[in-house]
Design an enzyme around this catalytic site. Structure first.
Site, PDB file in Angstrom:
ATOM      1  N   ASP A 194       6.871 -26.779 -17.306  1.00  9.51           N
ATOM      2  CA  ASP A 194       6.828 -25.316 -17.138  1.00  9.51           C
ATOM      3  C   ASP A 194       5.523 -24.766 -17.716  1.00  9.51           C
ATOM      4  O   ASP A 194       5.234 -23.570 -17.573  1.00  9.51           O
ATOM      5  CB  ASP A 194       8.069 -24.628 -17.731  1.00  9.51           C
ATOM      6  CG  ASP A 194       8.236 -24.865 -19.212  1.00  9.51           C
ATOM      7  OD1 ASP A 194       7.472 -25.673 -19.787  1.00  9.51           O
ATOM      8  OD2 ASP A 194       9.144 -24.249 -19.809  1.00  9.51           O
ATOM      9  N   SER A 195       4.691 -25.639 -18.300  1.00  9.52           N
ATOM     10  CA  SER A 195       3.315 -25.260 -18.647  1.00  9.52           C
ATOM     11  C   SER A 195       2.567 -24.770 -17.407  1.00  9.52           C
ATOM     12  O   SER A 195       1.533 -24.113 -17.525  1.00  9.52           O
ATOM     13  CB  SER A 195       2.574 -26.451 -19.274  1.00  9.52           C
ATOM     14  OG  SER A 195       2.735 -27.612 -18.472  1.00  9.52           O
ATOM     15  N   LYS A 202      14.072 -32.082 -17.361  1.00 10.36           N
ATOM     16  CA  LYS A 202      13.844 -32.035 -18.817  1.00 10.36           C
ATOM     17  C   LYS A 202      14.367 -30.713 -19.360  1.00 10.36           C
ATOM     18  O   LYS A 202      14.197 -29.669 -18.718  1.00 10.36           O
ATOM     19  CB  LYS A 202      12.349 -32.176 -19.138  1.00 10.36           C
ATOM     20  CG  LYS A 202      12.043 -31.981 -20.632  1.00 10.36           C
ATOM     21  CD  LYS A 202      10.656 -32.449 -21.013  1.00 10.36           C
ATOM     22  CE  LYS A 202       9.559 -31.439 -20.835  1.00 10.36           C
ATOM     23  NZ  LYS A 202       9.722 -30.198 -21.616  1.00 10.36           N
ATOM     24  N   GLU A 248      14.537 -28.444 -23.222  1.00  9.09           N
ATOM     25  CA  GLU A 248      14.148 -28.352 -24.633  1.00  9.09           C
ATOM     26  C   GLU A 248      15.413 -28.307 -25.482  1.00  9.09           C
ATOM     27  O   GLU A 248      16.426 -27.730 -25.074  1.00  9.09           O
ATOM     28  CB  GLU A 248      13.275 -27.106 -24.860  1.00  9.09           C
ATOM     29  CG  GLU A 248      11.938 -27.230 -24.149  1.00  9.09           C
ATOM     30  CD  GLU A 248      10.995 -26.070 -24.416  1.00  9.09           C
ATOM     31  OE1 GLU A 248      11.270 -25.220 -25.292  1.00  9.09           O
ATOM     32  OE2 GLU A 248       9.945 -26.012 -23.740  1.00  9.09           O
ATOM     33  N   GLU A 284       7.135 -33.074 -29.698  1.00  9.06           N
ATOM     34  CA  GLU A 284       5.904 -32.264 -29.646  1.00  9.06           C
ATOM     35  C   GLU A 284       5.575 -31.650 -31.008  1.00  9.06           C
ATOM     36  O   GLU A 284       6.456 -31.109 -31.699  1.00  9.06           O
ATOM     37  CB  GLU A 284       6.061 -31.135 -28.610  1.00  9.06           C
ATOM     38  CG  GLU A 284       4.817 -30.247 -28.541  1.00  9.06           C
ATOM     39  CD  GLU A 284       4.728 -29.363 -27.311  1.00  9.06           C
ATOM     40  OE1 GLU A 284       5.638 -29.393 -26.472  1.00  9.06           O
ATOM     41  OE2 GLU A 284       3.714 -28.633 -27.220  1.00  9.06           O
TER      42      GLU A 284
HETATM   43  O1  KIV Z   1       5.673 -27.977 -19.945  1.00  7.77           O
HETATM   44  C1  KIV Z   1       5.057 -28.980 -20.326  1.00  7.77           C
HETATM   45  O2  KIV Z   1       3.957 -29.294 -19.858  1.00  7.77           O
HETATM   46  C2  KIV Z   1       5.678 -29.795 -21.369  1.00  7.77           C
HETATM   47  C3  KIV Z   1       4.799 -30.826 -22.004  1.00  7.77           C
HETATM   48  C4  KIV Z   1       3.979 -30.137 -23.019  1.00  7.77           C
HETATM   49  C5  KIV Z   1       5.571 -31.949 -22.553  1.00  7.77           C
HETATM   50  O3  KIV Z   1       6.787 -29.602 -21.712  1.00  7.77           O
END
Ligand code: KIV
Length: 276
Positions: free
Chosen positions: A51-52, A120, A122, A189
């Site tokens: 989600d980056s 994924k 969190e 992280e």
């Molecule tokens: O959103 C993302 O790119 C991530 C990475 C920093 C692991 O969660």
């Protein structure tokens, strides 16, 4: 004699990544588009549609504004562009925290509409229950502990985690609970080397570090950081290229050629067919 053809290489699946614990480091990067996924695929075991994407592609200040629709669109492109790496899709803020059933509905939509191999989430107090619920229903889950970018509004900034003893203990407990719930690997992280090592020794699934030291079982970076596209880079990023500089140089050269009428040249121009 019949011609020998090699069977197409099988795409890696969550159990293949799980099996890398203690064998060899797992190479992971984020990806958001089909051409970038195609370039990274031969070199990575796992491509994360993080989600980056909200920050590095869409210019958002953090990941809170990212939607399920954005994730699905980018994940479809990454699946189309790759053939070997496991593609994992980040569940965006607000799509899974309320409970296992809503998380399942959203995660199942991601799996059906993208063809990705896993999602994924969190970590957080209610998340291990959700991880177990999803895994029992056929959705492979990657965990994420330590610095949780989706918690930035509570934390106030993207800050390294686990500095005090209470926070260290909580992060270690998060990692253990996520692994026990059935996650096939866990992103760790923004924690000190000692905590990255402790988590890696404590869980039976691979830890994928980002700012969590070489003690982790694998590493991941945001691809735009690694390639020098994005300006702001934390201490743990190593830049392997300066794409922003290269794009600026190419754009300046193009602009100069247009102004001087050097572009397009005759060999870049259509002319009517010559009459016989
Ligand atoms: O959103 C993302 O790119 C991530 C990475 C920093 C692991 O969660």
């Amino acid at each position: 004699m019949s011609a020998q053809t090699n069977p197409p290489a099988r795409r890696l699946a969550a159990p293949d990544i799980r099996a890398r614990k203690g064998v060899e480091p797992v190479v992971c990067l984020t990806a958001y588009s089909a051409p970038m996924a195609a370039a990274l695929d031969p070199h990575c075991e796992l491509l994360l549609v993080g989600d980056s994407v909200g920050m590095v592609v869409h210019g958002l200040p953090n990941t809170v504004g990212v939607t399920l629709e954005m994730m699905i669109l980018h994940a479809q492109a990454v699946v189309r562009g790759s053939s070997r790496a496991l593609v994992v899709v980040d569940m965006p803020f607000g799509s899974y925290e309320a409970g296992p059933e809503i998380a399942y509905a959203h995660a199942a939509r991601v799996m059906k509409e993208t063809g990705a191999g896993a999602i994924k989430v969190e970590s957080g107090p209610t998340v291990p229950e959700t991880v177990a619920y999803l895994v029992r229903r056929g959705i492979p889950v990657m965990g994420h502990v330590g610095l949780r970018p989706q918690a930035v509004l509570v934390d106030g900034a993207f800050k390294a985690k686990g500095k005090g003893e209470a926070e260290r203990t909580a992060i270690l407990a998060d990692a253990r609970a996520t692994a026990d719930a059935g996650a096939f690997c866990i992103v760790v992280e923004g924690v000190a080397e000692s905590l990255g090592r402790e988590i890696t020794e404590a869980v039976e699934v691979p830890t994928i570090g980002i700012g969590a030291s070489a003690a982790c079982d694998g590493q991941i970076l945001v691809v735009d950081d690694m390639l020098g596209v994005f300006d702001w880079t934390p201490k743990f990023v190593r830049r392997y290229a300066d794409l922003k500089g290269e794009v600026g140089r190419a754009a300046a050269e193009y602009a100069a050629d247009v102004k001087a009428r050097r572009f397009p040249a005759p060999n870049e121009t259509y002319y009517p067919p010559k009459a016989d």
